[in-house]
Design an enzyme around this catalytic site. Structure first.
Site, PDB file in Angstrom:
ATOM      1  N   ASP A  53       0.860  -1.181   0.000  1.00  0.00           N
ATOM      2  CA  ASP A  53       0.000   0.000   0.000  1.00  0.00           C
ATOM      3  C   ASP A  53       0.896   1.231   0.000  1.00  0.00           C
ATOM      4  O   ASP A  53       1.544   1.534   1.007  1.00  0.00           O
ATOM      5  CB  ASP A  53      -0.896   0.014   1.242  1.00  0.00           C
ATOM      6  CG  ASP A  53      -1.957  -1.088   1.241  1.00  0.00           C
ATOM      7  OD1 ASP A  53      -1.841  -2.026   0.422  1.00  0.00           O
ATOM      8  OD2 ASP A  53      -2.888  -1.003   2.064  1.00  0.00           O
ATOM      9  N   LYS A  55      -6.922   3.515  -2.607  1.00  0.00           N
ATOM     10  CA  LYS A  55      -7.227   3.401  -1.176  1.00  0.00           C
ATOM     11  C   LYS A  55      -7.420   4.791  -0.591  1.00  0.00           C
ATOM     12  O   LYS A  55      -6.720   5.735  -0.953  1.00  0.00           O
ATOM     13  CB  LYS A  55      -6.075   2.660  -0.480  1.00  0.00           C
ATOM     14  CG  LYS A  55      -6.156   2.583   1.040  1.00  0.00           C
ATOM     15  CD  LYS A  55      -4.967   1.799   1.594  1.00  0.00           C
ATOM     16  CE  LYS A  55      -4.857   1.925   3.102  1.00  0.00           C
ATOM     17  NZ  LYS A  55      -3.702   1.184   3.652  1.00  0.00           N
ATOM     18  N   LYS A 100     -10.116   0.288  -1.672  1.00  0.00           N
ATOM     19  CA  LYS A 100      -9.910  -0.089  -0.272  1.00  0.00           C
ATOM     20  C   LYS A 100     -10.258   1.095   0.613  1.00  0.00           C
ATOM     21  O   LYS A 100      -9.757   2.202   0.417  1.00  0.00           O
ATOM     22  CB  LYS A 100      -8.460  -0.520  -0.027  1.00  0.00           C
ATOM     23  CG  LYS A 100      -8.169  -0.842   1.444  1.00  0.00           C
ATOM     24  CD  LYS A 100      -6.755  -1.368   1.646  1.00  0.00           C
ATOM     25  CE  LYS A 100      -6.412  -1.501   3.118  1.00  0.00           C
ATOM     26  NZ  LYS A 100      -5.051  -2.039   3.348  1.00  0.00           N
TER      27      LYS A 100
END
Length: 220
Positions: A89, A151, A180
């Site tokens: 991430d 995300k 996400k």
């Protein structure tokens, strides 16, 4: 619904100890979460402990500011994958996005995607610092750069995921990327709101509470 497989069971606090890492590893095994999301320093150990399980190791790149150089992010990514991470991430260069230096933002993401060599890349755009127009642009750049997910948040910038942001991001990327939601998802109600808005992965330290239908006081 198997709630657990939507959850990246998360521990990203700077003061995280080995005992705390052991705890989330055991919880992840017990509940069969999709992954544990941890800081890079713990990746090798966690990967060894999770060997033979279905739980993936996810780590963070350029975290939490996104302000390290692309070269640094590339090194971090390669190092993490070599040590056993299956997902990364990364945080975008937020300042470059706000400057309108979109090519720099895209190249930054592309660098990590290339270094990940087929592993899953999620791009953290830090929604609480962006206008809606910037959220759309960051999501578009993530798509063009070849990422797998966009995300919402690091959980370190004073704001987390909202259903409105998740929907905006999902509407932008369509079926090409997943979304996400992370930051402030504390219970099953929050979790369901994020899924209804279009999220297919939830980052939360409250994974156990979510699957048990309880409430957590955690910010991440």
């Amino acid at each position: 619904m198997n709630y657990a497989k939507y959850i990246d069971h998360t521990l990203l606090k700077p003061e995280s100890t080995r005992n705390q890492i052991d705890k989330i590893i055991e919880e992840a095994k017990a509940f069969n979460f999709k992954s544990i999301c941890i800081n890079p320093t713990h990746v090798k150990y966690a990967a060894e402990q999770l060997k033979g399980s279905d739980v993936l190791v996810c780590t963070v790149i350029g975290f939490p500011l996104g302000a390290s150089t692309t070269e640094t992010k590339i090194f971090e990514t390669k190092d993490a994958i070599n040590k056993g991470a299956s997902e990364v991430d990364m945080v975008i260069n937020i300042g470059a996005l706000k400057d309108g230096r979109f090519e720099d933002v895209q190249k930054d993401i592309e660098g990590v995607v290339g270094a990940a060599n087929g592993k899953t890349v999620k791009v953290i755009i830090e929604t609480c610092l962006l206008t809606d127009e910037e959220k759309v642009k960051a999501s578009e750049l993530s798509k063009v750069a070849g990422a797998d997910f966009v995300k919402t948040s690091t959980g370190f910038a004073g704001g987390g995921a909202t259903p409105e942001d998740v929907k905006l991001m999902k509407d932008t990327v369509g079926d090409d990327l997943e979304v996400k939601a992370s930051g402030g998802v504390r219970n099953l109600e929050d979790f369901n709101h994020m899924l209804e808005a279009g999220a297919t992965r939830i980052g939360a330290s409250a994974g156990v509470e979510i699957v048990q239908g309880l409430e957590s006081d955690s910010d991440y």
